[in-house]
Design a protein around this motif. Structure first.
Motif: not given
Lengths: 389, 389
Positions: A201-202, A233, A235-236, A258, A262-263, A360-361
């Protein structure tokens, strides 16, 4: 451990180049330089004249150096006044590795060997070491298999809600049980790396000192690299990037994981990373120009709309897409602008197209390849695909 | 992370000493030197004039250095031609740390800052850093508690028949889960250490390059230090010697374990080690002379009949019994011959009397202490006794 024939071949190649360069001998002080030519990294100095047999002079441990080394003449470390006899005045130009030799050491050798001319042979040594022998490639394939086996176990221990540092601990535990050796040697001044990084993630997208695309947040300002205590988390993107060091030889690889999906932009960037890697791996042939490969990768990233995210935090991007590996993490050659040199068969290079999206990542892939006439041979045998859990 | 007041106090102390020494400023390039004064280890150069505010010039990452550092003036790394403006010609004598600065770096700074006199301030910086502040002592007590907690868990995972590397992996796993930070910084040329070592029986007694009493066999000639794949037997000494690195600050400790009973001579040596440690800890007061403490330890070892086994393999013995710790594993002062200097309150020292019996194993103890008026304060709170399992 390299045998005598292996080390002697290396010494002959060095001696040829010393002669060509008008250098009368190489005085190696740095552990991994000594290890490469003498098969021991005991605390010592290795003298390799341009002509004649090498001599290993040992501070500690003499008995261990004698047990390990392929060099025939092994002695205790001489006192200062004996050096001018050991390296006679006929040896006027002496090569040292200026890239790693501290000034205090340089001054010491300058004092005990007066009236000599010292010259920097760092680049020469790094160039010679970039091309691996059959024996070395076998070591690196072994490291690749071992490291890939740990990566293959990740789905067994990666869980949402665990901290980055927990994921690191689990990975490192399994690597150590397989005989992962410990420190990752880096040659560049001011760089340091523990084993690798597991980031998500971020926090994965934090900027940092490390000369790579992805730094991570780390555990403190004193150790600002790799895993943090951030929670992983759903979805990152979860990036696991580790070295595998066995019998001195290392490979480097990265996979993306993931929970969920993924986004979309990150997924898209990952697909671009795979394409860039495929393109470069196919082009990893003798004669290909290193800087051209970087340009090709960079152009693909720009064309896909990810130019600002390629190889780092926007504005602080690393300017390479691949780096030599072997006994050190940052060997020659580098796939970067300025490296207008052709690849040589059996150089070993980690290719790592990566993208960073602040807040975001990160996305990307990394494998270690050997340069071959049919393109790169992948030394880290594991599927490249995103692992969805 | 050190706050502004903490870093400013350190800078003022350095500036006083620079003035006393007739040095116009310190140019720090080495990460941990920068971290100590600027609270960031981003890739940068820190200029501290003898008079006036410091300036941090950052190669990578500027944004992270800005977020972390206590220095007010933070800029991108200047181009070569701008350096003579930034460090004006009134700064004639400039201090650098020659002990860690590679020759290539020295030549670079010599070129961009022509007509200056450079002087070695390594010893000065190490001396200043040897005395810890209240804040630093608190960090080290924290590291001591965390590391001791991992040691306290050893009986839960140490089993006869496991390999040394398995014991290491179990220990390191738990340390990492607690936030153990990664690399162990060492300043000495040619030294390197992973996290520590878990070694047993005769493989523990292997000679080696490491400037310590106990080396271990390691996993290969490339990594000849620490755990090997040897099996841990009954009735042999099992030595666990690890660093604890948290928030940059490290402590160092060692405990001895056995399944069954130690060989009588090893048990006897362990008891002597405890006595030596007790003697030195009591004598760890301001004004005590470092070399005297080594002599006292050495004489106790000789009197007990273990002179040849003290601090290393017979004939290759280390010539110290304690070493400063803090941001690096090998800080000042050293309890060794030649160090005819007095201890200063709040220096932090790992005391480690150890004995090596070739073919048999090793015995010894280690704790990290702070020098105090009532003797050493133990920063690694765990009983010292042999743990029989």
């Amino acid at each position: 451990m390299a045998d005598k024939a292996e080390c002697n071949r290396r010494i002959v190649l060095l001696q040829e180049r010393l002669k060509t360069g008008g250098i009368d001998g190489a005085l190696l002080i740095y552990p991994i330089d000594i290890y490469y030519y003498a098969a021991t990294r005991q605390n010592s100095a290795l003298w390799i004249p341009a002509d004649g047999p090498p001599r290993l002079m040992v501070r500690k441990s003499l008995s261990r150096a004698e047990a390990e080394s392929t060099v025939e003449t092994i002695t205790p470390f001489p006192s200062g006044k004996n050096w001018p006899e050991i390296i006679g005045s006929e040896f006027r130009r002496i090569g040292l590795t200026y890239d790693v030799l501290p000034l205090q050491q340089f001054n010491f050798y300058g004092k005990i060997l007066p009236n000599r001319e010292f010259v920097d042979i760092s680049a020469l040594l790094r160039e010679l070491r970039s091309v691996k022998s059959t024996w070395e490639l076998e070591r690196m394939r072994h490291s690749g298999r071992e490291l890939s086996s740990v990566f293959a176990e990740i789905p067994e221990f990666l869980r949402p809600g665990m901290r980055e540092i927990d994921l690191s601990a689990e990975f490192e535990y399994r690597a150590r049980k397989r005989g992962w050796e410990g420190y990752v040697r880096m040659r560049a001044f001011n760089q340091e790396l523990f084993q690798g990084l597991a980031v998500a993630g971020q926090s994965a997208a934090s900027p940092g000192f490390f000369d790579g695309a992805v730094t991570g947040r780390g555990l403190s300002a004193a150790a600002p690299h790799g895993a943090s205590t951030a929670i992983i988390d759903n979805n990152v993107p979860i990036m696991v990037d580790y070295t595998g060091v066995f019998d001195g030889y290392l490979v480097d690889m990265t996979r993306l994981f993931v929970f969920g999906a993924l986004p979309p932009r990150v997924q898209e960037a990952f697909d671009v990373a795979l394409k860039i890697q495929g393109e470069l791996a196919g082009a990893l042939v003798p004669g290909a120009i290193c800087s051209d490969l970087f340009t090709r990768a960079s152009e693909m990233a720009v064309a896909a709309g990810f130019g600002d995210n390629f190889m780092g935090v926007p504005g602080e991007q690393a300017k390479f897409v691949g780096h030599g590996v072997g006994l050190e993490l940052d060997e020659m050659p580098v796939l970067a602008l300025g490296f207008n040199v052709p690849l040589v068969e059996n150089q070993t290079i980690a290719i790592e197209p990566k993208f960073v999206f602040p807040g975001v990542g990160v996305a990307g892939i990394e494998n270690t390849f050997a340069v071959g006439t049919q393109g790169g041979e992948k030394l880290t045998p594991l599927p490249d695909s995103l692992v969805r859990l």
